[in-house]
Design a protein around this motif. Structure first.
Motif, PDB file in Angstrom:
ATOM      1  N   LEU A  39      -1.359   7.616   5.140  1.00  0.00           N
ATOM      2  CA  LEU A  39      -2.522   7.987   4.325  1.00  0.00           C
ATOM      3  C   LEU A  39      -3.067   6.782   3.567  1.00  0.00           C
ATOM      4  O   LEU A  39      -4.173   6.835   3.023  1.00  0.00           O
ATOM      5  N   GLY A  40      -2.268   5.709   3.494  1.00  0.00           N
ATOM      6  CA  GLY A  40      -2.647   4.583   2.634  1.00  0.00           C
ATOM      7  C   GLY A  40      -2.683   5.045   1.185  1.00  0.00           C
ATOM      8  O   GLY A  40      -3.474   4.579   0.364  1.00  0.00           O
ATOM      9  N   HIS A  41      -1.776   5.982   0.865  1.00  0.00           N
ATOM     10  CA  HIS A  41      -1.783   6.631  -0.443  1.00  0.00           C
ATOM     11  C   HIS A  41      -1.396   5.635  -1.535  1.00  0.00           C
ATOM     12  O   HIS A  41      -0.515   4.808  -1.345  1.00  0.00           O
ATOM     13  N   VAL A  42      -2.049   5.749  -2.687  1.00  0.00           N
ATOM     14  CA  VAL A  42      -1.632   4.988  -3.875  1.00  0.00           C
ATOM     15  C   VAL A  42      -1.383   5.998  -4.983  1.00  0.00           C
ATOM     16  O   VAL A  42      -2.291   6.723  -5.388  1.00  0.00           O
ATOM     17  N   GLY A  43      -0.131   6.047  -5.452  1.00  0.00           N
ATOM     18  CA  GLY A  43       0.234   7.026  -6.477  1.00  0.00           C
ATOM     19  C   GLY A  43       1.377   7.884  -5.980  1.00  0.00           C
ATOM     20  O   GLY A  43       2.059   7.537  -5.009  1.00  0.00           O
ATOM     21  N   VAL A  44       1.559   9.017  -6.657  1.00  0.00           N
ATOM     22  CA  VAL A  44       2.628   9.947  -6.260  1.00  0.00           C
ATOM     23  C   VAL A  44       2.064  10.994  -5.312  1.00  0.00           C
ATOM     24  O   VAL A  44       0.911  11.424  -5.472  1.00  0.00           O
ATOM     25  N   MET A  45       2.829  11.396  -4.342  1.00  0.00           N
ATOM     26  CA  MET A  45       2.475  12.531  -3.485  1.00  0.00           C
ATOM     27  C   MET A  45       3.729  13.342  -3.179  1.00  0.00           C
ATOM     28  O   MET A  45       4.852  12.876  -3.379  1.00  0.00           O
ATOM     29  N   THR A  46       3.510  14.561  -2.697  1.00  0.00           N
ATOM     30  CA  THR A  46       4.614  15.492  -2.504  1.00  0.00           C
ATOM     31  C   THR A  46       4.553  16.082  -1.110  1.00  0.00           C
ATOM     32  O   THR A  46       3.463  16.452  -0.653  1.00  0.00           O
ATOM     33  N   VAL A  47       5.684  16.157  -0.446  1.00  0.00           N
ATOM     34  CA  VAL A  47       5.748  16.837   0.843  1.00  0.00           C
ATOM     35  C   VAL A  47       6.745  17.991   0.710  1.00  0.00           C
ATOM     36  O   VAL A  47       7.895  17.784   0.315  1.00  0.00           O
TER      37      VAL A  47
END
Ligand code: AMP
Length: 352
Positions: free
Chosen positions: A243-251
């Protein structure tokens, strides 16, 4: 570049997640500015500034963002067009939103990434629903593609006679049908990713739901979830990278006989990570602020052998007087006003 203390963080959405993000940001010396359509969102209580505005209002969001050094969001059901103009100032970016706010797009993304998910089919009308039933069998769960949360917008179909009522119940909206999975537990991986791609992941929690709403998280999760932790953490980290995510994420996962099955992704801090505030060296909220401000990520280790988090839902919050006197109970009240049934009003974390 590291954002210096004294800088302003914009948070789109003013619920309890925004509130806890603002509290964590204040500890690091940042000012938070909340953007939310409600008159008195609970995050505004603890923030330096509040702008009341619609999530659809591109000009309003642009004006709000002009006064912020970085902008983040606390929930995924946001129109992306008004956010597109924010570019790199928005962390995580709109790609994380686009993928996760539509269950059909999310499932396509997960399949392309080779992730194990429940067999599913897209449902746009009664004909495609009948085809989904033929292919997937019973039981199956019909879920609206968009705007579902805490079990809302979902209906089980356990026999041919249930189909019409389920389709009616979800408002005949574009949906996905998912095979009903047999699992021995539900769990989640909370993962942080910094701008340069560095990652940090917390130990997984067993999540206990009631009526589609999270009631309790427990760490350690016990078997068989523990045996699936390594694979699930790899999957979550790979998703964050793709995702190129920056920050927190949850699966969120189901622990199935065939291994961990991804249920859904939330591109944000999550209720099942609330235990990290007192149960881990670094909370999910501080880590998110660190990631979006370009600060180094911190240690995610547990600080005790056992941690549990219980949500206070609806009238549960009436026990506040007893809870506040319980030794060892870390109590959080969100000050959301009326304790309607199903509304998350606070939580309690017990460590050790
Ligand atoms: P969701 O909104 O997708 O997180 O679903 C809410 C809850 O419904 C989950 O936490 C599960 O307990 C249950 N659930 C969702 N999808 C499935 C599925 N495919 N099979 C069995 N249970 C499910």
């Amino acid at each position: 570049m590291r954002l210096a203390p004294g800088s302003t963080i914009g948070i789109i959405g003013g619920g309890q997640l925004g509130r806890m993000l603002a509290i964590a940001a204040a500890q690091l010396g940042y000012r938070c500015h909340i953007f939310d359509p409600h008159e008195a969102p609970c995050a505004a209580d603890v923030a330096a500034d509040f702008t009341r505005g619609s999530f659809e209002d591109a000009a309003g969001i642009a004006a709000f963002a002009a006064n912020c050094d970085v902008v983040t969001y606390e929930f995924e059901n946001l129109p992306t067009a008004p956010l597109d103009g924010l570019g790199d100032k928005l962390r995580p970016g709109t790609h994380s939103l686009t993928v996760t706010q539509d269950r059909s797009v999310e499932k396509g993304f997960l399949e392309a990434a080779g992730v194990r998910i429940a067999p599913w089919a897209q449902v746009d009308d009664e004909t495609s629903l009948a085809a989904a039933i033929d292919r997937l069998g019973f039981p199956l769960l019909l879920k609206t593609r968009r705007f579902g949360y805490d079990g809302k917008g979902q209906a089980w179909i356990c026999s041919p006679g249930d189909a019409a009522a389920a389709w009616e119940q979800i408002g005949k909206r574009p949906a996905v049908a998912e095979k009903g999975m047999q699992f021995s537990g539900e769990f989640s991986v909370i993962a942080a990713r910094g701008k340069g791609g560095a990652g940090a992941v917390w130990p997984v929690s067993r999540n206990i739901h009631d009526g589609g709403i999270l009631r309790r998280s427990e760490i350690p999760p016990g078997p068989p979830i523990e045996d699936q932790e390594v694979e699930a953490v790899q999957v979550a980290s790979m998703i964050a990278d793709r995702l190129g995510h920056v920050g927190v994420m949850t699966v969120e996962f189901f622990a199935c006989a065939e291994g961990p099955v991804v249920n859904e992704i939330a591109p944000r801090v999550h209720n099942s990570g609330h235990w990290t505030t007192e149960g881990s060296v670094t909370s999910q909220f501080e880590q998110h602020i660190r990631a979006i401000c370009g600060l180094p990520l911190r240690d995610t280790r547990l600080i005790a052998d056992r941690v549990s988090m219980d949500n206070l839902i609806g009238s549960d919050v009436d026990q506040w007087d007893a809870l506040i006197g319980e030794p060892g109970a870390h109590v959080h009240f969100y000050n959301k006003g009326e304790a309607r049934p199903g509304r998350k009003m606070g939580h309690v974390t017990r460590v050790g």
